[in-house]
Design an enzyme around this catalytic site. Structure first.
Site, PDB file in Angstrom:
ATOM      1  N   GLY A  52      33.420  65.182  51.478  1.00  0.00           N
ATOM      2  CA  GLY A  52      34.281  65.627  50.389  1.00  0.00           C
ATOM      3  C   GLY A  52      34.901  64.497  49.586  1.00  0.00           C
ATOM      4  CG  HIS A  53      37.906  65.630  46.776  1.00  0.00           C
ATOM      5  ND1 HIS A  53      37.683  66.982  46.892  1.00  0.00           N
ATOM      6  CD2 HIS A  53      39.217  65.449  47.063  1.00  0.00           C
ATOM      7  CE1 HIS A  53      38.797  67.589  47.222  1.00  0.00           C
ATOM      8  NE2 HIS A  53      39.750  66.681  47.343  1.00  0.00           N
TER       9      HIS A  53
END
Length: 336
Positions: free
Chosen positions: A248-249
């Site tokens: 994820g980010h």
């Protein structure tokens, strides 16, 4: 597919692997193979005691064996090459028998689209139907396979290999000597949403950062790494990521980590150096995992993990504690 043009005597292989020869075979070895499927021309591997019983019925003429197993009798016209670490010796042997690489037309294929502002260094190969956007930089001797998309201002380092179907989104950076397998996606938008003020919809949060991947990183097929919300999602030098992994980010992944298939790592996770993560591990957002941590398969990480721990379970705790819990549950089930 094996490489039939390569064959070695047992003495040659023993010398190349820096092993000790036990027994002897005059059979030329032309392929490595699993112990159950081996032929007379095969060499196989015995790195664990569970494979010893299979050797008696194997057709292989030779085996690489781990010294800790103390095997002494390979049988007539058969040989063992005894080594300190059978897994590392196997890696060396597979390098010897690796077939020739896929042949690509050197230079830029006529069907590739390369923006006039892109910088393509010397020795670069760009395959058919690839797209190279504005301001892209591709380093020396990089290989871009067919049907790759590299969007504006992205960078690919020297000697890196980008396999078919991969997408490197705008402004993302790939280091030197890295390998991205087929259909990897680097720089997707992060999964950022909030309920709208009127409670009747969902608001998408823009992600304006990028992804920065270090040197000698390998990323398996169909894995996805999301761009940062503000700055960079980063992958440290030497880290190896298996197929179908989601990162994820704003994650920060350290150096020399091993992340196995189907792991899911939520946003803003920090992972230290030398972490080993088995298959299907799930990591909650904003968790910090220390250096040298080992995580068992299908574990769920919901809290920070200090350096050097081995954890297992859902939610994950120290592996010894999880194994105790499982043993108690089995005993209770039997009583029931």
């Amino acid at each position: 597919m094996k490489n039939p043009s390569k064959s070695y005597s047992i003495e040659e292989l023993c010398k190349l692997l820096n092993g000790s020869l036990i027994g002897y075979t005059d059979q030329q070895i032309s392929e490595p193979e699993q112990i159950e499927s081996a032929k007379e021309s095969s060499i196989t591997f015995i790195g664990h005691k569970k494979y010893i019983s299979l050797w008696e019925n194997s057709n292989a003429s030779a085996a690489i064996v781990d010294r800790s197993l103390q095997l002494t009798d390979p049988g007539p016209n058969k040989a063992f090459i005894e080594v300190g670490n059978a897994d590392l010796a196997m890696a060396q042997l597979l390098e010897l028998f690796t077939p020739a690489a896929v042949k690509l037309v050197q230079g830029i294929h006529p069907s590739a689209i390369v923006d006039e502002t892109a910088f393509i260094d010397s020795g670069v190969t760009i395959g058919a139907n690839s797209y190279i956007g504005a301001g892209v930089k591709i380093g020396k001797n990089a290989t871009i396979y067919p049907n790759v998309t590299i969007l504006d201002e992205a960078e690919v380092g020297d000697h890196s290999v980008i396999k078919p179907g991969t997408v490197i989104a705008e402004r993302c950076i790939i280091g030197h000597y890295s390998i991205l397998q087929a259909n990897v996606t680097i720089g997707s938008d992060g999964f950022g949403y909030r309920p709208s003020p009127d409670g009747r919809g969902i608001v998408k949060i823009a992600h304006i950062g990028n992804v920065v991947i270090g040197n000698q990183v390998e990323i398996g097929s169909s894995s996805c790494i999301d761009r940062g919300k503000f700055s960079s999602t980063t992958i440290g030098d030497g880290t190896k990521i298996d197929n179908l992994v989601q990162i994820g980010h704003n994650c920060k992944i350290g150096r020399a980590c091993l992340i196995a298939g189907s792991c899911g790592i939520s946003g803003s996770v920090t992972i230290g150096d030398g972490v080993i993560m088995a298959g299907q591990v799930a990591v909650k957002d904003h968790v910090t995992i220390g250096n040298g941590v080992t995580i068992g398969g299908k574990s769920g990480i919901i809290n920070d993990i200090p350096d050097g721990k081995t954890v297992l379970g859902f939610p994950a705790v120290e592996a010894k504690e999880t194994l105790k819990q499982w043993a108690i549950i089995r005993r209770l089930a039997k009583k029931g």
